[in-house]
Design a protein around this motif. Sequence first.
Motif, mmCIF file in Angstrom:
data_model
loop_
_atom_site.group_PDB
_atom_site.id
_atom_site.type_symbol
_atom_site.label_atom_id
_atom_site.label_comp_id
_atom_site.label_asym_id
_atom_site.label_seq_id
_atom_site.Cartn_x
_atom_site.Cartn_y
_atom_site.Cartn_z
ATOM 1 N N GLN A 269 -6.775 3.221 -1.211
ATOM 2 C CA GLN A 269 -5.582 2.517 -1.066
ATOM 3 C C GLN A 269 -5.002 2.504 0.525
ATOM 4 O O GLN A 269 -6.099 2.750 0.929
ATOM 5 C CB GLN A 269 -4.695 2.979 -1.773
ATOM 6 C CG GLN A 269 -4.683 3.052 -2.952
ATOM 7 C CD GLN A 269 -4.242 4.125 -4.033
ATOM 8 O OE1 GLN A 269 -3.258 4.906 -3.910
ATOM 9 N NE2 GLN A 269 -4.257 3.702 -5.555
ATOM 10 N N ASP B 141 -3.775 -1.968 -9.607
ATOM 11 C CA ASP B 141 -4.713 -1.804 -9.187
ATOM 12 C C ASP B 141 -4.740 -0.222 -9.423
ATOM 13 O O ASP B 141 -5.680 0.654 -10.175
ATOM 14 C CB ASP B 141 -4.975 -1.283 -7.448
ATOM 15 C CG ASP B 141 -6.192 -0.795 -7.504
ATOM 16 O OD1 ASP B 141 -7.357 -0.697 -7.858
ATOM 17 O OD2 ASP B 141 -6.024 0.756 -6.820
ATOM 18 N N ASP C 170 -9.269 -8.477 -7.227
ATOM 19 C CA ASP C 170 -9.553 -7.162 -6.092
ATOM 20 C C ASP C 170 -10.627 -6.606 -6.186
ATOM 21 O O ASP C 170 -11.845 -7.732 -5.956
ATOM 22 C CB ASP C 170 -8.563 -5.510 -7.190
ATOM 23 C CG ASP C 170 -8.404 -4.554 -6.133
ATOM 24 O OD1 ASP C 170 -9.026 -4.433 -5.186
ATOM 25 O OD2 ASP C 170 -8.262 -3.497 -6.902
ATOM 26 N N THR D 117 -3.424 -2.794 -3.007
ATOM 27 C CA THR D 117 -4.186 -1.321 -3.919
ATOM 28 C C THR D 117 -2.436 -0.529 -3.445
ATOM 29 O O THR D 117 -1.864 -1.155 -2.199
ATOM 30 C CB THR D 117 -5.025 -0.860 -3.214
ATOM 31 O OG1 THR D 117 -4.904 -1.199 -1.249
ATOM 32 C CG2 THR D 117 -5.848 -1.210 -3.988
#
Length: 525
Positions: free
Chosen positions: A393, A422, A253, A377
Amino acid sequence: MTTPISRRMFLTLGATVVVAACSSSEEGQSSVATEVASTAPATSLAPPSDLPSNPFTLGVASGDPDTESVVLWTRLAIDALNGGAMPDEDIDVLWEMSTTESFDEITIAGIATASPQYGHSIHVIAAPANVTGPLHYRFRLGDYTSPIGTTRLSPSSDSLEPLKIASASCQNWTAGFYTAYQDMTELAPDLVLFLGDYIYEGGVGSLDSGDVRLHNSEEIKDLVAYRNRYGLYKSDPLLQTAHQMCPWVVTWDDHEVENNYASLTPQDIVDSEEFASRRAHAYQAWWEHMPVRLDPPIEENITIYRQISWGGLINMLVLDGRQYRNDQACGDAVLQLTPACEEALLPDRTMLGTMQETWVAENLTSESTWTILANQTVMTDIRLGAAILNYDQWDGYAPSRDRLLDVVDSAQAKNLIVLTGDIHLAGVGQLTTTSDPETPRGIEFVTTSISSSGNVDASTESLFVALTNIIDAEASHRGYILHTITPETWTAQYRIVDDAKVENSSVSNWKTFSVTKGSTTVAEI
Ligand code: FE
Ligand code: CA
Protein backbone atom coordinates in the motif's frame (compact mmCIF):
# COMPACT_ATOMS: atom_id res chain seq x y z
CA MET A 1 -5.88 8.37 -37.35
CA THR A 2 -4.77 4.94 -38.30
CA THR A 3 -4.81 3.28 -34.93
CA PRO A 4 -6.19 -0.27 -34.99
CA ILE A 5 -9.28 0.94 -33.23
CA SER A 6 -10.13 3.82 -35.50
CA ARG A 7 -12.01 1.77 -38.05
CA ARG A 8 -14.31 0.48 -35.37
CA MET A 9 -14.85 4.00 -34.14
CA PHE A 10 -16.59 4.82 -37.43
CA LEU A 11 -20.02 6.06 -36.52
CA THR A 12 -23.00 6.79 -38.71
CA LEU A 13 -25.18 9.63 -37.50
CA GLY A 14 -28.13 10.36 -39.75
CA ALA A 15 -26.59 11.88 -42.82
CA THR A 16 -23.33 12.60 -41.06
CA VAL A 17 -20.45 10.27 -40.60
CA VAL A 18 -18.56 10.92 -37.44
CA VAL A 19 -15.06 9.58 -37.25
CA ALA A 20 -14.30 9.41 -33.59
CA ALA A 21 -10.82 8.15 -33.06
CA CYS A 22 -9.81 7.26 -29.59
CA SER A 23 -6.39 8.60 -28.87
CA SER A 24 -4.22 8.90 -25.85
CA SER A 25 -1.72 11.68 -25.65
CA GLU A 26 1.56 10.91 -23.99
CA GLU A 27 0.22 12.39 -20.77
CA GLY A 28 -2.53 9.80 -20.76
CA GLN A 29 -5.33 12.19 -21.54
CA SER A 30 -7.83 10.66 -23.90
CA SER A 31 -9.73 12.65 -26.44
CA VAL A 32 -12.28 12.26 -29.17
CA ALA A 33 -11.07 13.40 -32.52
CA THR A 34 -12.87 15.58 -35.00
CA GLU A 35 -16.10 15.00 -36.81
CA VAL A 36 -16.13 14.61 -40.58
CA ALA A 37 -19.22 15.43 -42.60
CA SER A 38 -20.30 12.94 -45.23
CA THR A 39 -23.42 11.84 -47.06
CA ALA A 40 -23.69 8.29 -45.79
CA PRO A 41 -27.33 7.33 -45.17
CA ALA A 42 -28.75 6.53 -41.77
CA THR A 43 -29.02 2.82 -41.21
CA SER A 44 -30.83 0.55 -38.80
CA LEU A 45 -30.29 -2.68 -40.69
CA ALA A 46 -28.32 -5.24 -38.76
CA PRO A 47 -25.56 -6.84 -40.82
CA PRO A 48 -26.46 -10.40 -41.85
CA SER A 49 -25.04 -13.25 -39.83
CA ASP A 50 -24.79 -17.01 -40.12
CA LEU A 51 -23.53 -17.51 -36.58
CA PRO A 52 -24.97 -20.73 -35.11
CA SER A 53 -26.03 -19.09 -31.83
CA ASN A 54 -26.27 -15.85 -29.89
CA PRO A 55 -22.93 -13.98 -29.70
CA PHE A 56 -24.12 -11.47 -27.06
CA THR A 57 -23.48 -13.75 -24.09
CA LEU A 58 -21.34 -11.27 -22.14
CA GLY A 59 -23.85 -8.46 -22.00
CA VAL A 60 -23.11 -4.82 -22.72
CA ALA A 61 -21.45 -1.98 -20.87
CA SER A 62 -20.78 1.72 -21.18
CA GLY A 63 -18.16 3.93 -19.64
CA ASP A 64 -15.89 6.97 -19.48
CA PRO A 65 -18.60 9.52 -20.29
CA ASP A 66 -17.76 13.09 -21.20
CA THR A 67 -20.10 15.90 -22.23
CA GLU A 68 -20.15 14.81 -25.87
CA SER A 69 -19.78 11.06 -25.94
CA VAL A 70 -19.67 7.80 -24.06
CA VAL A 71 -18.02 4.46 -24.78
CA LEU A 72 -20.31 1.54 -25.62
CA TRP A 73 -18.91 -1.95 -25.19
CA THR A 74 -19.70 -5.50 -26.00
CA ARG A 75 -17.75 -8.57 -27.01
CA LEU A 76 -19.01 -11.23 -29.37
CA ALA A 77 -18.53 -14.69 -27.89
CA ILE A 78 -20.64 -17.74 -28.66
CA ASP A 79 -18.70 -19.77 -26.09
CA ALA A 80 -16.99 -17.31 -23.77
CA LEU A 81 -15.39 -20.02 -21.62
CA ASN A 82 -13.65 -21.55 -24.62
CA GLY A 83 -12.00 -18.74 -26.56
CA GLY A 84 -15.27 -17.28 -27.81
CA ALA A 85 -15.81 -19.86 -30.58
CA MET A 86 -16.17 -17.10 -33.14
CA PRO A 87 -15.10 -17.30 -36.81
CA ASP A 88 -11.58 -16.01 -37.41
CA GLU A 89 -12.71 -12.94 -39.31
CA ASP A 90 -13.86 -9.37 -38.85
CA ILE A 91 -17.57 -9.09 -38.07
CA ASP A 92 -19.63 -5.93 -38.53
CA VAL A 93 -22.22 -5.19 -35.87
CA LEU A 94 -24.94 -2.53 -35.77
CA TRP A 95 -25.13 -0.37 -32.67
CA GLU A 96 -28.04 1.86 -31.85
CA MET A 97 -28.88 4.49 -29.24
CA SER A 98 -32.29 5.81 -28.39
CA THR A 99 -33.93 7.96 -25.75
CA THR A 100 -36.70 5.33 -25.50
CA GLU A 101 -36.34 1.71 -24.43
CA SER A 102 -38.55 0.66 -27.33
CA PHE A 103 -36.00 2.07 -29.78
CA ASP A 104 -38.89 3.52 -31.81
CA GLU A 105 -36.68 6.43 -32.68
CA ILE A 106 -32.99 5.94 -33.14
CA THR A 107 -30.95 8.87 -31.86
CA ILE A 108 -27.70 7.67 -33.34
CA ALA A 109 -26.52 4.42 -34.87
CA GLY A 110 -23.56 3.01 -36.70
CA ILE A 111 -21.58 -0.02 -37.71
CA ALA A 112 -18.70 -1.24 -35.55
CA THR A 113 -16.27 -3.94 -36.59
CA ALA A 114 -15.30 -6.66 -34.13
CA SER A 115 -11.95 -8.18 -35.02
CA PRO A 116 -10.46 -11.51 -33.89
CA GLN A 117 -7.22 -9.70 -32.98
CA TYR A 118 -9.07 -8.17 -30.02
CA GLY A 119 -11.29 -11.12 -29.15
CA HIS A 120 -14.19 -9.66 -31.18
CA SER A 121 -14.59 -6.93 -28.60
CA ILE A 122 -16.22 -3.65 -29.58
CA HIS A 123 -15.55 -0.18 -28.19
CA VAL A 124 -17.71 2.48 -29.83
CA ILE A 125 -17.41 6.15 -28.94
CA ALA A 126 -21.03 7.22 -29.35
CA ALA A 127 -21.59 10.94 -29.64
CA PRO A 128 -25.31 11.73 -29.60
CA ALA A 129 -25.81 15.46 -30.00
CA ASN A 130 -27.96 17.49 -27.61
CA VAL A 131 -29.06 14.70 -25.28
CA THR A 132 -28.90 15.29 -21.53
CA GLY A 133 -31.05 12.48 -20.10
CA PRO A 134 -30.72 8.70 -20.11
CA LEU A 135 -29.86 6.94 -23.34
CA HIS A 136 -30.50 3.31 -24.15
CA TYR A 137 -28.21 1.34 -26.39
CA ARG A 138 -27.98 -2.11 -27.95
CA PHE A 139 -26.04 -4.05 -30.54
CA ARG A 140 -27.55 -6.13 -33.35
CA LEU A 141 -26.16 -8.79 -35.64
CA GLY A 142 -28.39 -10.84 -37.95
CA ASP A 143 -31.37 -11.94 -35.87
CA TYR A 144 -29.49 -11.50 -32.61
CA THR A 145 -29.93 -8.46 -30.38
CA SER A 146 -27.86 -7.73 -27.29
CA PRO A 147 -29.35 -6.86 -23.90
CA ILE A 148 -30.25 -3.17 -23.65
CA GLY A 149 -27.99 -0.94 -21.62
CA THR A 150 -28.70 2.50 -20.20
CA THR A 151 -26.12 5.24 -20.10
CA ARG A 152 -25.73 9.00 -20.26
CA LEU A 153 -23.26 11.73 -21.03
CA SER A 154 -21.64 13.87 -18.34
CA PRO A 155 -23.57 17.07 -17.65
CA SER A 156 -22.08 20.32 -18.91
CA SER A 157 -19.56 22.07 -16.69
CA ASP A 158 -22.11 24.60 -15.38
CA SER A 159 -24.33 21.84 -14.00
CA LEU A 160 -24.38 21.25 -10.24
CA GLU A 161 -26.99 18.49 -10.22
CA PRO A 162 -26.30 15.92 -7.48
CA LEU A 163 -24.36 12.84 -8.47
CA LYS A 164 -24.46 9.31 -7.08
CA ILE A 165 -21.31 7.22 -7.52
CA ALA A 166 -20.99 3.62 -6.37
CA SER A 167 -17.40 2.59 -5.63
CA ALA A 168 -16.57 -1.12 -5.77
CA SER A 169 -13.61 -3.47 -5.98
CA CYS A 170 -12.42 -7.05 -5.56
CA GLN A 171 -14.94 -9.52 -6.94
CA ASN A 172 -13.32 -12.90 -6.52
CA TRP A 173 -15.69 -15.30 -8.25
CA THR A 174 -14.90 -18.25 -6.02
CA ALA A 175 -15.20 -16.41 -2.69
CA GLY A 176 -18.75 -15.15 -2.86
CA PHE A 177 -21.82 -14.11 -4.84
CA TYR A 178 -22.39 -10.70 -6.41
CA THR A 179 -25.35 -9.81 -4.20
CA ALA A 180 -23.83 -6.35 -3.66
CA TYR A 181 -24.47 -5.59 -7.33
CA GLN A 182 -28.14 -6.47 -6.97
CA ASP A 183 -28.46 -3.87 -4.22
CA MET A 184 -26.38 -1.39 -6.20
CA THR A 185 -28.64 -1.74 -9.22
CA GLU A 186 -31.70 -1.13 -7.02
CA LEU A 187 -30.14 2.04 -5.58
CA ALA A 188 -29.36 3.24 -9.12
CA PRO A 189 -26.15 5.28 -9.04
CA ASP A 190 -25.32 7.56 -11.98
CA LEU A 191 -21.83 6.12 -12.25
CA VAL A 192 -20.00 3.04 -10.99
CA LEU A 193 -16.34 3.40 -10.15
CA PHE A 194 -14.50 0.09 -10.17
CA LEU A 195 -11.18 0.26 -8.34
CA GLY A 196 -9.49 -3.00 -9.26
CA ASP A 197 -9.43 -6.78 -8.93
CA TYR A 198 -12.20 -7.27 -11.49
CA ILE A 199 -10.97 -10.83 -11.96
CA TYR A 200 -8.66 -13.04 -9.92
CA GLU A 201 -5.97 -14.99 -11.68
CA GLY A 202 -5.88 -18.02 -9.40
CA GLY A 203 -6.72 -21.64 -10.06
CA VAL A 204 -9.96 -23.59 -9.83
CA GLY A 205 -10.47 -23.33 -6.07
CA SER A 206 -12.25 -25.85 -3.91
CA LEU A 207 -15.79 -26.11 -2.58
CA ASP A 208 -14.40 -28.10 0.35
CA SER A 209 -12.26 -25.18 1.46
CA GLY A 210 -15.04 -22.62 1.54
CA ASP A 211 -15.29 -21.46 -2.08
CA VAL A 212 -18.88 -21.06 -3.21
CA ARG A 213 -18.21 -21.51 -6.93
CA LEU A 214 -15.20 -22.56 -8.95
CA HIS A 215 -12.89 -20.91 -11.44
CA ASN A 216 -12.87 -22.34 -14.94
CA SER A 217 -9.17 -23.25 -15.15
CA GLU A 218 -5.83 -23.40 -13.42
CA GLU A 219 -3.99 -20.11 -12.86
CA ILE A 220 -4.32 -17.98 -15.99
CA LYS A 221 -1.20 -16.93 -17.86
CA ASP A 222 -1.97 -16.44 -21.56
CA LEU A 223 -4.39 -14.35 -23.58
CA VAL A 224 -6.98 -17.05 -24.18
CA ALA A 225 -6.98 -18.04 -20.50
CA TYR A 226 -7.41 -14.40 -19.39
CA ARG A 227 -10.24 -13.99 -21.94
CA ASN A 228 -11.94 -17.13 -20.67
CA ARG A 229 -11.66 -15.87 -17.09
CA TYR A 230 -13.34 -12.56 -18.02
CA GLY A 231 -15.91 -14.69 -19.84
CA LEU A 232 -16.64 -16.54 -16.60
CA TYR A 233 -16.93 -13.41 -14.46
CA LYS A 234 -19.05 -11.63 -17.03
CA SER A 235 -21.44 -14.58 -17.23
CA ASP A 236 -22.83 -13.49 -13.85
CA PRO A 237 -26.28 -11.93 -14.42
CA LEU A 238 -25.96 -9.56 -11.44
CA LEU A 239 -22.68 -8.18 -12.80
CA GLN A 240 -24.16 -7.88 -16.29
CA THR A 241 -27.18 -6.01 -14.93
CA ALA A 242 -24.95 -3.63 -13.00
CA HIS A 243 -23.06 -2.84 -16.20
CA GLN A 244 -26.32 -2.33 -18.08
CA MET A 245 -27.56 0.13 -15.44
CA CYS A 246 -25.20 3.08 -15.98
CA PRO A 247 -21.72 4.02 -17.21
CA TRP A 248 -18.71 2.64 -15.36
CA VAL A 249 -15.26 4.10 -14.85
CA VAL A 250 -12.76 1.31 -14.36
CA THR A 251 -9.20 1.07 -13.21
CA TRP A 252 -7.24 -2.03 -12.31
CA ASP A 253 -5.19 -3.37 -9.43
CA ASP A 254 -2.95 -6.42 -9.22
CA HIS A 255 -5.21 -9.46 -9.72
CA GLU A 256 -6.07 -8.47 -13.28
CA VAL A 257 -2.51 -9.75 -13.86
CA GLU A 258 -1.05 -11.42 -10.76
CA ASN A 259 -1.15 -10.88 -7.00
CA ASN A 260 1.04 -7.97 -5.83
CA TYR A 261 2.98 -7.59 -9.06
CA ALA A 262 4.83 -4.28 -9.46
CA SER A 263 5.52 -2.87 -12.94
CA LEU A 264 7.39 -5.72 -14.66
CA THR A 265 8.30 -7.52 -11.45
CA PRO A 266 6.12 -10.56 -10.73
CA GLN A 267 5.26 -11.83 -7.31
CA ASP A 268 7.55 -14.83 -7.70
CA ILE A 269 10.92 -13.97 -9.15
CA VAL A 270 11.15 -17.38 -10.85
CA ASP A 271 8.55 -16.16 -13.32
CA SER A 272 10.33 -12.94 -14.21
CA GLU A 273 11.40 -13.87 -17.74
CA GLU A 274 7.92 -14.82 -18.83
CA PHE A 275 6.26 -12.04 -16.90
CA ALA A 276 6.40 -9.30 -19.54
CA SER A 277 4.55 -11.54 -21.94
CA ARG A 278 2.04 -12.62 -19.31
CA ARG A 279 1.36 -9.03 -18.32
CA ALA A 280 0.88 -8.03 -21.97
CA HIS A 281 -1.71 -10.77 -22.40
CA ALA A 282 -3.47 -9.73 -19.18
CA TYR A 283 -3.50 -6.04 -20.14
CA GLN A 284 -4.95 -6.84 -23.56
CA ALA A 285 -7.70 -9.04 -22.10
CA TRP A 286 -8.53 -6.29 -19.58
CA TRP A 287 -8.80 -3.72 -22.37
CA GLU A 288 -10.94 -6.07 -24.46
CA HIS A 289 -13.46 -6.48 -21.64
CA MET A 290 -13.73 -2.98 -20.18
CA PRO A 291 -15.80 -0.03 -21.50
CA VAL A 292 -12.78 2.26 -21.50
CA ARG A 293 -11.94 5.24 -23.68
CA LEU A 294 -8.47 3.94 -24.37
CA ASP A 295 -6.48 2.70 -27.33
CA PRO A 296 -5.55 -0.97 -27.13
CA PRO A 297 -2.22 -1.86 -25.54
CA ILE A 298 0.95 -1.46 -27.55
CA GLU A 299 3.33 -4.32 -26.87
CA GLU A 300 3.47 -4.67 -23.10
CA ASN A 301 2.09 -1.26 -22.09
CA ILE A 302 -1.16 0.65 -21.99
CA THR A 303 -1.69 4.08 -20.48
CA ILE A 304 -4.89 3.89 -18.44
CA TYR A 305 -4.64 6.90 -16.10
CA ARG A 306 -7.15 9.46 -17.24
CA GLN A 307 -9.44 12.30 -16.20
CA ILE A 308 -13.22 12.11 -15.80
CA SER A 309 -15.33 15.19 -15.08
CA TRP A 310 -18.98 15.43 -14.08
CA GLY A 311 -20.60 18.83 -14.43
CA GLY A 312 -19.13 21.42 -12.11
CA LEU A 313 -19.13 18.86 -9.33
CA ILE A 314 -16.14 16.59 -9.74
CA ASN A 315 -12.71 16.45 -11.27
CA MET A 316 -11.68 12.81 -11.03
CA LEU A 317 -8.21 11.53 -11.78
CA VAL A 318 -8.24 7.78 -12.35
CA LEU A 319 -4.88 6.43 -11.21
CA ASP A 320 -2.75 3.46 -12.18
CA GLY A 321 -0.81 2.36 -9.12
CA ARG A 322 0.49 -0.89 -10.61
CA GLN A 323 2.14 -0.37 -13.98
CA TYR A 324 4.85 2.10 -12.95
CA ARG A 325 5.49 1.41 -9.27
CA ASN A 326 8.77 0.39 -7.75
CA ASP A 327 8.86 -3.14 -6.45
CA GLN A 328 7.47 -3.50 -2.93
CA ALA A 329 10.21 -2.69 -0.42
CA CYS A 330 11.67 -4.86 2.31
CA GLY A 331 10.50 -8.15 0.84
CA ASP A 332 6.82 -7.09 0.69
CA ALA A 333 6.20 -8.20 4.25
CA VAL A 334 2.74 -7.96 5.81
CA LEU A 335 1.88 -7.07 9.42
CA GLN A 336 5.53 -6.88 10.44
CA LEU A 337 6.11 -4.72 13.50
CA THR A 338 9.87 -4.23 13.06
CA PRO A 339 11.10 -0.90 11.65
CA ALA A 340 10.95 -0.65 7.87
CA CYS A 341 14.15 -1.14 5.89
CA GLU A 342 15.76 1.94 4.35
CA GLU A 343 14.50 1.15 0.86
CA ALA A 344 10.92 2.08 1.83
CA LEU A 345 11.98 5.65 2.55
CA LEU A 346 14.21 6.33 -0.46
CA PRO A 347 13.11 9.75 -1.72
CA ASP A 348 12.71 8.78 -5.36
CA ARG A 349 10.49 5.84 -4.53
CA THR A 350 7.33 5.96 -6.63
CA MET A 351 3.86 4.44 -6.77
CA LEU A 352 2.74 6.25 -9.93
CA GLY A 353 5.91 6.75 -11.96
CA THR A 354 7.35 10.10 -13.00
CA MET A 355 5.12 10.67 -16.02
CA GLN A 356 1.92 9.95 -14.11
CA GLU A 357 3.02 12.08 -11.15
CA THR A 358 3.57 14.97 -13.57
CA TRP A 359 0.23 14.34 -15.22
CA VAL A 360 -1.52 14.38 -11.83
CA ALA A 361 0.15 17.67 -10.93
CA GLU A 362 -0.99 19.20 -14.23
CA ASN A 363 -4.60 18.06 -13.90
CA LEU A 364 -5.42 18.61 -10.22
CA THR A 365 -6.44 22.22 -10.60
CA SER A 366 -10.04 22.69 -11.66
CA GLU A 367 -13.18 24.71 -11.04
CA SER A 368 -14.97 21.60 -9.79
CA THR A 369 -16.19 21.43 -6.20
CA TRP A 370 -14.62 18.04 -5.44
CA THR A 371 -11.30 16.52 -6.46
CA ILE A 372 -11.37 12.72 -6.60
CA LEU A 373 -8.44 10.37 -6.85
CA ALA A 374 -9.72 6.96 -7.97
CA ASN A 375 -7.03 4.78 -6.49
CA GLN A 376 -6.10 1.16 -5.90
CA THR A 377 -4.39 0.73 -2.54
CA VAL A 378 -4.89 2.34 0.86
CA MET A 379 -3.42 5.86 1.02
CA THR A 380 -4.11 6.70 4.68
CA ASP A 381 -0.90 6.62 6.74
CA ILE A 382 -1.26 3.70 9.15
CA ARG A 383 2.41 3.24 9.94
CA LEU A 384 3.08 2.22 13.51
CA GLY A 385 6.07 4.36 14.33
CA ALA A 386 8.76 3.09 11.96
CA ALA A 387 6.89 -0.11 11.14
CA ILE A 388 4.95 -0.58 7.92
CA LEU A 389 2.02 -2.98 8.17
CA ASN A 390 1.53 -3.48 4.43
CA TYR A 391 4.31 -2.73 1.95
CA ASP A 392 1.99 -3.08 -1.03
CA GLN A 393 0.00 0.00 0.00
CA TRP A 394 0.98 3.68 -0.03
CA ASP A 395 2.71 3.25 3.35
CA GLY A 396 5.35 1.30 1.43
CA TYR A 397 5.68 4.29 -0.92
CA ALA A 398 5.52 7.11 1.62
CA PRO A 399 7.82 9.54 -0.29
CA SER A 400 5.52 9.19 -3.29
CA ARG A 401 2.46 9.83 -1.13
CA ASP A 402 4.07 12.92 0.39
CA ARG A 403 4.76 14.33 -3.09
CA LEU A 404 1.19 13.59 -4.18
CA LEU A 405 -0.45 15.23 -1.16
CA ASP A 406 1.89 18.22 -1.35
CA VAL A 407 0.99 18.75 -4.99
CA VAL A 408 -2.71 18.58 -4.07
CA ASP A 409 -1.92 21.55 -1.82
CA SER A 410 0.19 23.50 -4.29
CA ALA A 411 -2.30 22.95 -7.11
CA GLN A 412 -5.03 24.22 -4.77
CA ALA A 413 -7.11 21.20 -5.65
CA LYS A 414 -10.42 21.61 -3.86
CA ASN A 415 -11.92 19.14 -1.40
CA LEU A 416 -9.80 16.03 -1.90
CA ILE A 417 -11.59 12.69 -1.68
CA VAL A 418 -9.62 9.51 -2.33
CA LEU A 419 -11.65 6.43 -3.29
CA THR A 420 -9.90 3.13 -2.70
CA GLY A 421 -10.44 -0.63 -2.81
CA ASP A 422 -7.98 -3.55 -2.52
CA ILE A 423 -7.98 -4.39 1.15
CA HIS A 424 -11.32 -6.22 1.46
CA LEU A 425 -12.52 -4.17 4.39
CA ALA A 426 -14.51 -0.98 4.74
CA GLY A 427 -12.72 2.03 6.15
CA VAL A 428 -12.63 5.79 6.50
CA GLY A 429 -9.28 7.54 6.83
CA GLN A 430 -7.75 10.99 6.91
CA LEU A 431 -4.83 11.75 4.62
CA THR A 432 -1.68 13.28 6.08
CA THR A 433 1.96 13.71 5.09
CA THR A 434 5.04 12.48 6.94
CA SER A 435 6.26 15.98 7.73
CA ASP A 436 2.87 17.36 8.76
CA PRO A 437 0.92 14.52 10.39
CA GLU A 438 -1.44 16.89 12.22
CA THR A 439 -3.05 18.44 9.15
CA PRO A 440 -5.49 16.30 7.15
CA ARG A 441 -5.32 17.06 3.44
CA GLY A 442 -8.42 15.11 2.52
CA ILE A 443 -10.52 12.04 3.27
CA GLU A 444 -10.20 8.49 2.01
CA PHE A 445 -13.20 6.20 1.65
CA VAL A 446 -12.11 2.57 1.32
CA THR A 447 -14.72 0.18 -0.02
CA THR A 448 -14.81 -3.41 1.12
CA SER A 449 -14.81 -6.14 -1.51
CA ILE A 450 -17.81 -7.12 -3.60
CA SER A 451 -17.12 -10.79 -2.83
CA SER A 452 -13.42 -11.41 -2.04
CA SER A 453 -12.75 -12.84 1.40
CA GLY A 454 -11.55 -10.54 4.16
CA ASN A 455 -7.78 -10.33 4.60
CA VAL A 456 -7.90 -9.66 8.31
CA ASP A 457 -9.89 -11.06 11.15
CA ALA A 458 -12.82 -8.97 12.38
CA SER A 459 -11.16 -8.89 15.80
CA THR A 460 -8.51 -6.55 14.34
CA GLU A 461 -11.13 -3.84 13.76
CA SER A 462 -10.52 -2.27 17.13
CA LEU A 463 -6.76 -2.18 16.47
CA PHE A 464 -7.30 -0.36 13.21
CA VAL A 465 -9.78 2.09 14.65
CA ALA A 466 -7.27 2.92 17.40
CA LEU A 467 -4.86 4.26 14.75
CA THR A 468 -4.79 8.05 14.59
CA ASN A 469 -5.74 8.35 10.95
CA ILE A 470 -8.43 5.69 10.84
CA ILE A 471 -11.81 7.19 11.58
CA ASP A 472 -13.65 3.89 11.39
CA ALA A 473 -13.36 0.39 9.92
CA GLU A 474 -15.45 -2.73 9.36
CA ALA A 475 -13.67 -5.93 8.39
CA SER A 476 -16.27 -8.67 8.39
CA HIS A 477 -18.59 -7.84 5.51
CA ARG A 478 -18.58 -7.54 1.74
CA GLY A 479 -20.30 -4.67 -0.05
CA TYR A 480 -19.69 -1.31 -1.69
CA ILE A 481 -20.10 2.42 -1.01
CA LEU A 482 -22.82 4.66 -2.43
CA HIS A 483 -21.56 8.25 -2.53
CA THR A 484 -24.05 11.08 -2.88
CA ILE A 485 -22.29 14.23 -3.99
CA THR A 486 -23.74 17.72 -3.96
CA PRO A 487 -22.08 21.16 -4.17
CA GLU A 488 -22.22 21.34 -0.35
CA THR A 489 -21.79 17.81 0.97
CA TRP A 490 -20.19 14.46 0.23
CA THR A 491 -22.12 11.57 1.79
CA ALA A 492 -20.70 8.04 1.80
CA GLN A 493 -23.22 5.32 2.59
CA TYR A 494 -21.56 1.97 3.28
CA ARG A 495 -23.71 -0.93 2.08
CA ILE A 496 -22.85 -4.35 3.46
CA VAL A 497 -24.01 -7.83 2.49
CA ASP A 498 -25.06 -9.99 5.42
CA ASP A 499 -23.26 -13.05 3.99
CA ALA A 500 -21.84 -12.93 0.46
CA LYS A 501 -21.34 -16.70 0.53
CA VAL A 502 -25.12 -17.14 0.48
CA GLU A 503 -27.13 -16.20 -2.59
CA ASN A 504 -29.71 -13.41 -2.15
CA SER A 505 -28.41 -12.50 1.29
CA SER A 506 -29.80 -9.26 2.68
CA VAL A 507 -27.98 -5.95 2.22
CA SER A 508 -28.10 -3.10 4.71
CA ASN A 509 -26.32 0.05 5.81
CA TRP A 510 -23.23 -0.28 7.97
CA LYS A 511 -22.71 3.45 8.53
CA THR A 512 -22.96 6.72 6.65
CA PHE A 513 -20.26 9.41 6.76
CA SER A 514 -20.22 12.92 5.46
CA VAL A 515 -17.75 15.64 4.56
CA THR A 516 -18.80 19.26 4.20
CA LYS A 517 -17.28 21.35 1.43
CA GLY A 518 -14.27 23.26 2.72
CA SER A 519 -13.61 20.82 5.55
CA THR A 520 -11.04 18.03 5.82
CA THR A 521 -12.84 16.26 8.62
CA VAL A 522 -15.38 13.51 8.27
CA ALA A 523 -18.18 12.55 10.62
CA GLU A 524 -20.66 9.73 10.93
CA ILE A 525 -24.21 10.95 10.40
FE1 FE B 1 -8.67 -7.83 -4.01
CA1 CA C 1 -5.55 -6.01 -4.91
